[in-house]
Design an enzyme around this catalytic site. Structure first.
Site, PDB file in Angstrom:
ATOM      1  N   HIS A  31      -2.813  -3.137  -5.636  1.00 44.91           N
ATOM      2  CA  HIS A  31      -3.369  -3.007  -4.351  1.00 44.91           C
ATOM      3  C   HIS A  31      -4.810  -3.104  -4.454  1.00 44.91           C
ATOM      4  O   HIS A  31      -5.672  -2.357  -4.846  1.00 44.91           O
ATOM      5  CB  HIS A  31      -2.797  -1.296  -4.107  1.00 44.91           C
ATOM      6  CG  HIS A  31      -3.138  -1.220  -2.780  1.00 44.91           C
ATOM      7  ND1 HIS A  31      -3.512   0.194  -2.337  1.00 44.91           N
ATOM      8  CD2 HIS A  31      -3.294  -1.583  -1.474  1.00 44.91           C
ATOM      9  CE1 HIS A  31      -3.591   0.248  -0.870  1.00 44.91           C
ATOM     10  NE2 HIS A  31      -3.495  -1.027  -0.469  1.00 44.91           N
TER      11      HIS A  31
ATOM     12  N   GLU B  27      -6.043  -0.880  -7.214  1.00 38.48           N
ATOM     13  CA  GLU B  27      -5.105   0.172  -7.836  1.00 38.48           C
ATOM     14  C   GLU B  27      -4.127  -0.657  -8.562  1.00 38.48           C
ATOM     15  O   GLU B  27      -3.320  -1.514  -7.919  1.00 38.48           O
ATOM     16  CB  GLU B  27      -4.568   1.083  -6.691  1.00 38.48           C
ATOM     17  CG  GLU B  27      -5.339   2.037  -6.112  1.00 38.48           C
ATOM     18  CD  GLU B  27      -4.908   2.831  -4.848  1.00 38.48           C
ATOM     19  OE1 GLU B  27      -5.051   4.113  -4.717  1.00 38.48           O
ATOM     20  OE2 GLU B  27      -3.967   2.134  -4.270  1.00 38.48           O
TER      21      GLU B  27
ATOM     22  N   SER C 153       0.700  -1.137  -0.001  1.00 33.58           N
ATOM     23  CA  SER C 153      -0.079   0.230   0.160  1.00 33.58           C
ATOM     24  C   SER C 153       0.902   1.156  -0.192  1.00 33.58           C
ATOM     25  O   SER C 153       0.463   2.366  -0.445  1.00 33.58           O
ATOM     26  CB  SER C 153      -1.066   0.035   0.971  1.00 33.58           C
ATOM     27  OG  SER C 153      -0.203  -0.267   2.388  1.00 33.58           O
TER      28      SER C 153
ATOM     29  N   ASN D  11      -4.424   5.857  -0.244  1.00 40.12           N
ATOM     30  CA  ASN D  11      -3.763   5.936   0.893  1.00 40.12           C
ATOM     31  C   ASN D  11      -3.143   7.513   0.902  1.00 40.12           C
ATOM     32  O   ASN D  11      -2.836   8.080   2.027  1.00 40.12           O
ATOM     33  CB  ASN D  11      -2.657   5.105   1.126  1.00 40.12           C
ATOM     34  CG  ASN D  11      -3.274   3.617   1.714  1.00 40.12           C
ATOM     35  OD1 ASN D  11      -4.327   3.866   2.138  1.00 40.12           O
ATOM     36  ND2 ASN D  11      -2.450   2.717   1.675  1.00 40.12           N
TER      37      ASN D  11
HETATM   38  N1  3HC Z   1     -14.826  -9.508   4.895  1.00 37.65           N
HETATM   39  C1  3HC Z   1     -15.781 -10.223   4.244  1.00 37.65           C
HETATM   40  N2  3HC Z   1     -17.006 -10.197   4.311  1.00 37.65           N
HETATM   41  C2  3HC Z   1     -17.506  -9.285   5.241  1.00 37.65           C
HETATM   42  C3  3HC Z   1     -16.456  -8.604   6.038  1.00 37.65           C
HETATM   43  C4  3HC Z   1     -15.154  -8.901   6.041  1.00 37.65           C
HETATM   44  N3  3HC Z   1     -14.356  -8.325   6.726  1.00 37.65           N
HETATM   45  N4  3HC Z   1     -17.177  -7.410   6.853  1.00 37.65           N
HETATM   46  C5  3HC Z   1     -18.446  -7.677   6.372  1.00 37.65           C
HETATM   47  N5  3HC Z   1     -18.559  -8.484   5.530  1.00 37.65           N
HETATM   48  C6  3HC Z   1     -19.779  -8.874   4.954  1.00 37.65           C
HETATM   49  C7  3HC Z   1     -20.939  -9.548   6.086  1.00 37.65           C
HETATM   50  O1  3HC Z   1     -20.751 -10.836   6.021  1.00 37.65           O
HETATM   51  C8  3HC Z   1     -22.145  -9.138   5.323  1.00 37.65           C
HETATM   52  O2  3HC Z   1     -22.320 -10.079   4.460  1.00 37.65           O
HETATM   53  P1  3HC Z   1     -23.872 -11.039   4.274  1.00 37.65           P
HETATM   54  O3  3HC Z   1     -24.483 -10.060   2.989  1.00 37.65           O
HETATM   55  O4  3HC Z   1     -23.506 -12.348   3.923  1.00 37.65           O
HETATM   56  O5  3HC Z   1     -24.603 -10.686   5.569  1.00 37.65           O
HETATM   57  C9  3HC Z   1     -21.897  -7.833   4.489  1.00 37.65           C
HETATM   58  O6  3HC Z   1     -20.203  -7.878   4.408  1.00 37.65           O
HETATM   59  C10 3HC Z   1     -22.488  -6.759   5.314  1.00 37.65           C
HETATM   60  O7  3HC Z   1     -21.890  -6.676   6.415  1.00 37.65           O
HETATM   61  P2  3HC Z   1     -22.159  -5.838   7.844  1.00 37.65           P
HETATM   62  O8  3HC Z   1     -23.662  -5.539   7.482  1.00 37.65           O
HETATM   63  O9  3HC Z   1     -21.812  -6.405   8.906  1.00 37.65           O
HETATM   64  O10 3HC Z   1     -21.417  -4.727   7.547  1.00 37.65           O
HETATM   65  P3  3HC Z   1     -21.365  -3.476   6.707  1.00 37.65           P
HETATM   66  O11 3HC Z   1     -22.765  -3.287   5.858  1.00 37.65           O
HETATM   67  O12 3HC Z   1     -21.234  -2.417   7.696  1.00 37.65           O
HETATM   68  O13 3HC Z   1     -20.171  -3.685   5.598  1.00 37.65           O
HETATM   69  C11 3HC Z   1     -18.092  -3.070   5.183  1.00 37.65           C
HETATM   70  C12 3HC Z   1     -19.085  -3.713   6.135  1.00 37.65           C
HETATM   71  C13 3HC Z   1     -18.021  -3.545   3.949  1.00 37.65           C
HETATM   72  C14 3HC Z   1     -16.766  -3.581   5.890  1.00 37.65           C
HETATM   73  C15 3HC Z   1     -18.345  -1.684   5.576  1.00 37.65           C
HETATM   74  O14 3HC Z   1     -18.377  -1.223   6.851  1.00 37.65           O
HETATM   75  C16 3HC Z   1     -17.207  -0.705   4.578  1.00 37.65           C
HETATM   76  O15 3HC Z   1     -17.215  -0.669   3.552  1.00 37.65           O
HETATM   77  N6  3HC Z   1     -16.162  -0.233   5.514  1.00 37.65           N
HETATM   78  C17 3HC Z   1     -15.266   0.596   5.051  1.00 37.65           C
HETATM   79  C18 3HC Z   1     -14.312  -0.200   4.440  1.00 37.65           C
HETATM   80  C19 3HC Z   1     -13.060   0.473   3.929  1.00 37.65           C
HETATM   81  O16 3HC Z   1     -13.235   1.525   3.690  1.00 37.65           O
HETATM   82  N7  3HC Z   1     -12.120  -0.350   3.296  1.00 37.65           N
HETATM   83  C20 3HC Z   1     -10.740   0.070   2.776  1.00 37.65           C
HETATM   84  C21 3HC Z   1      -9.709   0.230   3.918  1.00 37.65           C
HETATM   85  S1  3HC Z   1      -8.228   1.143   3.272  1.00 37.65           S
HETATM   86  C22 3HC Z   1      -7.262  -0.405   2.769  1.00 37.65           C
HETATM   87  O17 3HC Z   1      -7.810  -1.374   2.398  1.00 37.65           O
HETATM   88  C23 3HC Z   1      -6.050   0.005   2.203  1.00 37.65           C
HETATM   89  C24 3HC Z   1      -4.793  -0.397   2.925  1.00 37.65           C
HETATM   90  O18 3HC Z   1      -3.810  -0.042   2.188  1.00 37.65           O
HETATM   91  C25 3HC Z   1      -4.944   0.598   4.227  1.00 37.65           C
END
Ligand code: 3HC
Length: 295
Positions: free
Chosen positions: A141, A153, A120, A191
């Site tokens: 990424h 990315e 990242s 990032n």
């Molecule tokens: N892995 C796989 N599936 C997941 C999960 C995970 N960690 N977390 C939730 N889910 C699934 C659930 O099982 C659920 O599936 P279902 O339809 O079978 O029930 C579905 O996603 C929805 O789950 P929830 O209702 O519990 O959760 P949300 O609707 O709140 O969604 C989320 C969860 C998608 C993680 C949401 O909160 C989100 O988009 N968060 C932000 C994530 C983000 O910004 N990620 C980028 C981070 S930065 C990065 O990765 C880069 C690095 O370099 C730092």
């Protein structure tokens, strides 16, 4: 044009296991390498659990699940990756560790194998430079949680060939992801914008602007973000956030990338976020509650 049939994934933590899953889901044969059997077992269970949930929700049949799992071969030796057409590295954000790995892979794999890193924040060129195939080396990424997040990315260093870049972009599309093209600038696109925002959330808490819960609620309800900055930092991992911030600060020397003291202290304390059970929130109960940080 390189045809990708077998994909190697090195590192099966949160990112690597998600990557292995989506690659197998897209129909590729996958060879996943972890350093120790206990990490293999953990990653296998994580994928199995996610697919079982998909079966229970009616999104996948048991037969489809079995077929998908059969496409994944697990190993603790690098030699098994010799036959891969494309290798995705997803180990921790540590330059010497990644360089060592790529040096070994470069000796092991035929010249046609394309190497990509899920880094990242580490320079793709710094990784490619230890191999004899900088033209067949790119960044790919993914975002956490990999099975759900649409974006990838695709990063082109100054030595990545146009053909490699096209192959890797097409590969990302074949996984059902949306690729964006980014140059090899530390932090790429997401990032570069996200890390200062997460650090600002921590600074707001440190300055006593509001409680952790209210900072997160404000950004969730005020900006329609799925998670507030502190929840998201916990989700990414505070150790990972700290490592990325340090790499970006080292690169740009801009205060906005400097990790706040509170983040450093929490990492030292072993509060690594969700994966360790505690960060800005305590995840030991059924619903997370704010950790008492004595602020
Ligand atoms: N892995 C796989 N599936 C997941 C999960 C995970 N960690 N977390 C939730 N889910 C699934 C659930 O099982 C659920 O599936 P279902 O339809 O079978 O029930 C579905 O996603 C929805 O789950 P929830 O209702 O519990 O959760 P949300 O609707 O709140 O969604 C989320 C969860 C998608 C993680 C949401 O909160 C989100 O988009 N968060 C932000 C994530 C983000 O910004 N990620 C980028 C981070 S930065 C990065 O990765 C880069 C690095 O370099 C730092």
């Amino acid at each position: 044009m390189t045809s990708v049939k077998t994909v190697g994934v090195i590192g099966a933590g949160i990112m690597g296991s998600g990557i292995a899953q989506v690659v197998a889901q897209a129909g590729y044969a996958v060879v996943v390498r972890e350093a120790e059997q206990r990490f293999v077992d953990k990653a296998r269970q994580a994928i199995d659990g996610r697919l079982q949930r998909a079966v229970e929700k009616g999104r996948m049949t048991v037969e489809e699940k079995v077929t998908l799992l059969d496409r994944i071969m697990w190993t603790i030796t690098l030699e098994e990756l010799r036959g891969a057409d494309l290798i995705i590295e997803a180990i921790s954000e540590d330059l010497p560790l990644k360089q060592d790995l790529f040096r070994t892979l470069d000796r092991l794999c035929p010249p046609s194998t394309i190497f990509v890193s899920n880094t990242s924040s580490i320079s793709i060129m710094a990784l490619a430079s230890v191999t004899g195939r900088a033209d067949r080396f790119a960044g790919l990424h993914f975002f956490n949680p990999v099975p759900l997040m649409k974006l990838v990315e695709v990063v082109r260093s100054i030595r990545t060939s146009a053909e490699t870049f096209r192959t890797v972009s097409d590969f990302a599309t074949s996984l059902g992801k949306e690729p964006v093209a980014a140059k090899d600038h530390c932090g790429f696109i997401v990032n570069r914008l996200l890390v200062p925002y997460l650090l600002d959330g921590i600074r707001a808490l440190e300055a006593g602007v509001a409680s952790a819960a209210d900072i997160d609620k404000a950004m969730r309800l005020g900006c329609n973000h799925p998670m507030g900055p502190l929840e998201l930092a916990d989700f990414v991992g505070l150790d990972t956030t700290y490592a990325i911030a340090n790499i970006m600060f080292e690169e740009y020397r801009e205060a906005r990338y400097a990790p706040p003291p509170l983040l450093k202290t929490m990492v030292i304390a072993g509060y690594h976020g969700r994966k360790s059970g505690r960060g800005f929130y305590d995840y030991s109960g059924s619903t997370p509650h704010a950790t008492d940080l004595g602020l």
